[in-house]
Every structure is written in C-alpha cells, then in structure tokens.
Scaffold this active site. Sequence first.
Site, short mmCIF file in Angstrom:
data_model
loop_
_atom_site.label_atom_id
_atom_site.label_comp_id
_atom_site.label_asym_id
_atom_site.label_seq_id
_atom_site.Cartn_x
_atom_site.Cartn_y
_atom_site.Cartn_z
N SER A 114 0.81 -1.12 0.09
CA SER A 114 0.02 0.06 0.07
C SER A 114 0.79 1.41 -0.02
O SER A 114 2.03 1.29 0.48
CB SER A 114 -0.84 0.16 1.30
OG SER A 114 -1.61 -1.30 1.23
N1 SAH Z 1 -1.49 -3.90 3.53
C1 SAH Z 1 -0.71 -4.72 2.57
C2 SAH Z 1 -1.73 -4.62 1.39
C3 SAH Z 1 -1.64 -5.83 0.49
S1 SAH Z 1 -2.71 -5.75 -0.79
C4 SAH Z 1 0.56 -4.19 2.16
O1 SAH Z 1 0.82 -2.94 2.31
O2 SAH Z 1 1.64 -5.03 1.86
C5 SAH Z 1 -4.13 -6.50 -0.07
C6 SAH Z 1 -4.02 -7.98 0.17
O3 SAH Z 1 -5.22 -8.52 0.48
C7 SAH Z 1 -3.36 -8.73 -0.86
O4 SAH Z 1 -2.06 -9.38 -0.35
C8 SAH Z 1 -4.38 -9.95 -1.12
O5 SAH Z 1 -3.89 -11.24 -1.64
C9 SAH Z 1 -5.12 -9.89 0.13
N2 SAH Z 1 -6.51 -10.35 0.07
C10 SAH Z 1 -7.43 -10.27 -0.92
N3 SAH Z 1 -8.84 -10.76 -0.50
C11 SAH Z 1 -8.25 -11.35 0.60
C12 SAH Z 1 -9.32 -12.36 1.57
N4 SAH Z 1 -10.35 -12.52 1.35
N5 SAH Z 1 -8.83 -12.75 2.48
C13 SAH Z 1 -7.32 -12.46 2.80
N6 SAH Z 1 -6.37 -11.73 2.14
C14 SAH Z 1 -7.15 -11.21 0.89
#
Ligand code: SAH
Length: 214
Positions: free
Chosen positions: A60
């Site tokens: 993010s």
């Molecule tokens: N806060 C993280 C953002 C990652 S992007 C960072 O800064 O690195 C969002 C993440 O949510 C992705 O890795 C994706 O795989 C995960 N995601 C999406 N749907 C999900 C679900 N139903 N359960 C768990 N993780 C999920």
Amino acid sequence: MTQAARKIRLVLELRRAGVTDTRVLSAIERVPREIFVPEAFQDQAYENTALPIDCSQTISQPLIVGLMTQMLEPDKKMRVLEIGTGSGYQTAVLCRLFRRVYTIERHRELLKQAEARLAELKCHNVTAQCADGTRGWPEQAPFPRILVTAAAPEMPATLVDQLDEGGIMIVPIGASVSDQWIYKVTRGRGGFKEERMSQVRFVPLVSGEAPAVS
Ligand code: SAH
C-alpha cells in the site's frame, strides 16, 4: 540521497498530507519499508506510492497506511484484526501500536515472505493465518479494531459482526477501482455508525483461498 534522508522526507510529506497522530508517524518512521519492497523497486521504497509485490498484489501507499492507521485510533492495550497481510508492511506498523495483531492473507507465498520479514524485525506480537479473510477470525472475535487492506464490493457483514462494542473497523469499499472509499464503522450500544472518509484505490478483496502456486 540516502534511504534515511528519503524516509525523513516521506514522514514530513505524510504529516503535511494529514497524518498528524505522532504515534502513527513514529511507528512509520521505525519500520524499514525497503525490506517489504521487491529488489527492483528499492530506489522507490520511500516514495509515497504503492508498489507491485508478488502474486499481482501491491504494498500500500504510505499515505494510505498512515491515514488508515490513524483512523483506527490505535491503542497499545488493544488487539487488532488485519485482513490482507500482503507484504506485511502495514502489519509491522500495527505491531508497534497494538498489543497483538491477528493478520490473514489468502496467498500462502505472500504470507510466508511477510512472516519472515516480521520475524527479522522482531515483531513477536503477530499471529498470522493463510485463509479467506472475509470470514474473519471467529475463534478470536470480537475485536476492538479491524483493518481491511483490500477493497470489498460491499460492507463485509461477517467482519462487522466480529467488531466489539465500541469497536472501530476501517475498510475500503467499492465495486470498481474508480469508485472506492474508505469507510469507518463504529459499533455503538444501539447499532452501527458508518462514515465515508477518503477516496482510494485498492486491489480487490477476493473470497476464498488462493490456489497453490505450482
Ligand atoms: N497492507 C498490505 C496490502 C496488500 S494488498 C501491504 O501494504 O503490503 C491486499 C492484500 O489483500 C493482498 O495481498 C491480497 O492477496 C489480500 N486479500 C485479498 N482478498 C483477501 C481475502 N479474502 N482474505 C485474505 N487476504 C485477502
């Protein structure tokens, strides 16, 4: 410019853009974002932008991490549930502001990498699970704070149910990338209050576990 100088520049930029909670700013200052960013993007580790990570996901944007963490009203005495561990960067920031962080990621490969980084940073107050986060973590519910870091198509009812009385959930909602907003849900005695906060762009929250990579 050194990474340290870039980091100071980033923290000042976040403050100017509305991250005013000094505990949040200092947590961001103490987490080395470069260890969460792929090799090819090291020079951009302290730019205020989202960057690609494995499994077609993103780490993010620092401003969004700062704003969402601030909206959560962190408290060192509290536990927090995070949905979407991704790189683990936001998780590391939460570790410095909460007593315990429960985090769920659907991609096993991302979770493995994130756990290794969190161990390297000695973030020992994290419990992580590879699962579908839309189901929440019923065994540990209710939670005083819940943070969702992927965009849900609509208000995720199961997660709302796992919010403690007086609890706050921060969640991006929007059916399309061009129409996503961060919502703040507060659970009071008599019901829920929903506030629309800022416009954002997140990767989608996907139901179900991800298939294993071959
Ligand atoms: N806060 C993280 C953002 C990652 S992007 C960072 O800064 O690195 C969002 C993440 O949510 C992705 O890795 C994706 O795989 C995960 N995601 C999406 N749907 C999900 C679900 N139903 N359960 C768990 N993780 C999920």
